[in-house]
Design a protein around this motif. Sequence first.
Motif, PDB file in Angstrom:
ATOM      1  N   ALA A   1       0.817  -1.216   0.000  1.00  0.00           N
ATOM      2  CA  ALA A   1       0.000   0.000   0.000  1.00  0.00           C
ATOM      3  C   ALA A   1       0.851   1.265   0.000  1.00  0.00           C
ATOM      4  O   ALA A   1       0.370   2.339  -0.368  1.00  0.00           O
ATOM      5  N   GLY A   2       2.090   1.149   0.453  1.00  0.00           N
ATOM      6  CA  GLY A   2       2.958   2.316   0.545  1.00  0.00           C
ATOM      7  C   GLY A   2       2.706   3.162   1.775  1.00  0.00           C
ATOM      8  O   GLY A   2       3.150   4.313   1.848  1.00  0.00           O
ATOM      9  N   GLU A   3       2.000   2.572   2.781  1.00  0.00           N
ATOM     10  CA  GLU A   3       1.697   3.331   3.992  1.00  0.00           C
ATOM     11  C   GLU A   3       1.165   2.422   5.091  1.00  0.00           C
ATOM     12  O   GLU A   3       0.705   1.304   4.823  1.00  0.00           O
ATOM     13  N   PHE A   4       1.243   2.928   6.316  1.00  0.00           N
ATOM     14  CA  PHE A   4       0.616   2.300   7.465  1.00  0.00           C
ATOM     15  C   PHE A   4      -0.612   3.118   7.808  1.00  0.00           C
ATOM     16  O   PHE A   4      -0.528   4.326   7.985  1.00  0.00           O
ATOM     17  N   GLY A   5      -1.732   2.485   7.899  1.00  0.00           N
ATOM     18  CA  GLY A   5      -2.977   3.175   8.196  1.00  0.00           C
ATOM     19  C   GLY A   5      -4.110   2.176   8.151  1.00  0.00           C
ATOM     20  O   GLY A   5      -3.871   0.982   7.962  1.00  0.00           O
ATOM     21  N   PRO A   6      -5.303   2.604   8.329  1.00  0.00           N
ATOM     22  CA  PRO A   6      -5.747   3.974   8.588  1.00  0.00           C
ATOM     23  C   PRO A   6      -5.529   4.371  10.050  1.00  0.00           C
ATOM     24  O   PRO A   6      -5.371   3.504  10.904  1.00  0.00           O
ATOM     25  N   PRO A   7      -5.537   5.672  10.307  1.00  0.00           N
ATOM     26  CA  PRO A   7      -5.410   6.129  11.687  1.00  0.00           C
ATOM     27  C   PRO A   7      -6.702   5.815  12.455  1.00  0.00           C
ATOM     28  O   PRO A   7      -7.730   5.632  11.832  1.00  0.00           O
ATOM     29  N   PRO A   8      -6.645   5.769  13.746  1.00  0.00           N
ATOM     30  CA  PRO A   8      -5.470   5.964  14.583  1.00  0.00           C
ATOM     31  C   PRO A   8      -4.588   4.709  14.591  1.00  0.00           C
ATOM     32  O   PRO A   8      -5.082   3.592  14.476  1.00  0.00           O
ATOM     33  N   LEU A   9      -3.294   4.916  14.707  1.00  0.00           N
ATOM     34  CA  LEU A   9      -2.311   3.843  14.781  1.00  0.00           C
ATOM     35  C   LEU A   9      -1.665   3.856  16.161  1.00  0.00           C
ATOM     36  O   LEU A   9      -1.257   4.919  16.640  1.00  0.00           O
ATOM     37  N   THR A  10      -1.577   2.692  16.773  1.00  0.00           N
ATOM     38  CA  THR A  10      -0.853   2.591  18.035  1.00  0.00           C
ATOM     39  C   THR A  10       0.630   2.484  17.710  1.00  0.00           C
ATOM     40  O   THR A  10       1.031   1.691  16.856  1.00  0.00           O
ATOM     41  N   ALA A  11       1.408   3.298  18.359  1.00  0.00           N
ATOM     42  CA  ALA A  11       2.860   3.289  18.179  1.00  0.00           C
ATOM     43  C   ALA A  11       3.496   3.469  19.554  1.00  0.00           C
ATOM     44  O   ALA A  11       2.805   3.738  20.543  1.00  0.00           O
ATOM     45  N   TYR A  12       4.794   3.313  19.599  1.00  0.00           N
ATOM     46  CA  TYR A  12       5.544   3.437  20.849  1.00  0.00           C
ATOM     47  C   TYR A  12       6.743   4.333  20.585  1.00  0.00           C
ATOM     48  O   TYR A  12       7.333   4.285  19.508  1.00  0.00           O
ATOM     49  N   ALA A  13       7.081   5.153  21.571  1.00  0.00           N
ATOM     50  CA  ALA A  13       8.189   6.092  21.418  1.00  0.00           C
ATOM     51  C   ALA A  13       8.707   6.461  22.799  1.00  0.00           C
ATOM     52  O   ALA A  13       8.133   6.074  23.820  1.00  0.00           O
ATOM     53  N   VAL A  14       9.769   7.223  22.818  1.00  0.00           N
ATOM     54  CA  VAL A  14      10.288   7.725  24.088  1.00  0.00           C
ATOM     55  C   VAL A  14       9.386   8.880  24.504  1.00  0.00           C
ATOM     56  O   VAL A  14       9.540  10.008  24.049  1.00  0.00           O
ATOM     57  N   THR A  15       8.402   8.550  25.308  1.00  0.00           N
ATOM     58  CA  THR A  15       7.428   9.522  25.796  1.00  0.00           C
ATOM     59  C   THR A  15       7.924  10.142  27.104  1.00  0.00           C
ATOM     60  O   THR A  15       8.834   9.586  27.745  1.00  0.00           O
ATOM     61  N   PRO A  16       7.336  11.254  27.522  1.00  0.00           N
ATOM     62  CA  PRO A  16       7.704  11.792  28.840  1.00  0.00           C
ATOM     63  C   PRO A  16       7.474  10.778  29.964  1.00  0.00           C
ATOM     64  O   PRO A  16       8.273  10.701  30.899  1.00  0.00           O
ATOM     65  N   ALA A  17       6.417   9.972  29.868  1.00  0.00           N
ATOM     66  CA  ALA A  17       6.139   8.969  30.908  1.00  0.00           C
ATOM     67  C   ALA A  17       7.235   7.907  30.944  1.00  0.00           C
ATOM     68  O   ALA A  17       7.628   7.445  32.015  1.00  0.00           O
ATOM     69  N   LEU A  18       7.739   7.515  29.780  1.00  0.00           N
ATOM     70  CA  LEU A  18       8.823   6.537  29.728  1.00  0.00           C
ATOM     71  C   LEU A  18      10.118   7.155  30.260  1.00  0.00           C
ATOM     72  O   LEU A  18      10.836   6.549  31.046  1.00  0.00           O
ATOM     73  N   ARG A  19      10.389   8.370  29.853  1.00  0.00           N
ATOM     74  CA  ARG A  19      11.614   9.061  30.287  1.00  0.00           C
ATOM     75  C   ARG A  19      11.622   9.247  31.807  1.00  0.00           C
ATOM     76  O   ARG A  19      12.645   9.063  32.457  1.00  0.00           O
ATOM     77  N   GLU A  20      10.461   9.575  32.370  1.00  0.00           N
ATOM     78  CA  GLU A  20      10.380   9.764  33.823  1.00  0.00           C
ATOM     79  C   GLU A  20      10.583   8.435  34.564  1.00  0.00           C
ATOM     80  O   GLU A  20      11.241   8.393  35.598  1.00  0.00           O
TER      81      GLU A  20
END
Length: 174
Positions: free
Chosen positions: A18-37
Motif C-alpha cells: 500500500a505504501g503506507e501504514f494506516g488507517p489512523p489511529p495507529l498505536t505506536a511506541y516512542a520515548v514519551t515523557p512517561a517513559l523518560r520519567e
Amino acid sequence: MRVYIPSTLRLLGEACQAGEFGPPPLTAYAVTPALREWYAEGDDEELEYAAMAQAARASVGLLAVDPETARRRVVVACEVGAVPPANGTVELGDARLELRVVVPWSAVAAVHVDAAEAATAVGKAAELWDAARNGDDDAIFALDSCEGEDLMWYATQEIPDLLAAEGPRGGLNG
C-alpha cells in the motif's frame, strides 16, 4: 521523532504494497515523557530499546488475533513529525501513543523481526496472550520468555526480500 509500530509479517507486507501504514489511529511506541520519567537513569539508547520492547510485546497481541500469519514479532521503526503529548491518562513508564495520521512507507527507517527460530516461543506467547492479560502466571511467563528472543534488524531495502521469503504465511505473496 522515532516511533515503533507493532506489526506482523502479514501487516508489514500489506503496508509495503500500500505504501503506507494506516488507517489512523495507529498505536505506536516512542520515548514519551512517561517513559523518560520512569527510566530517569536511562540514556537515549536504553529509552529507545524500552519503547521498542513495548512495541514488540504489542506485536504478540496482533499475532494472537491472526493465527494464520508467521509467528514472528515485527516492529517497524519510523521517523514521523511531532507527536501530540499524552492526554494525562498515560501510566508512568508507558511508551504508547496514538498516531492520528497515515504513516507513509517513506517514513520507515528499519524493521525489527524475530528470527525464524523464535517462532515456537512467540507462538506460545500469542496463544496465551489473553490469559497473560488476565494475569495468569504461566501465560505471563510465556510472554516474558519470548521477550528474551532478540529482534533482527532489516534495512528498508531488505524488506521486500524478507517478505518474499516468508511467502503466504505473512509476506507479499500472502
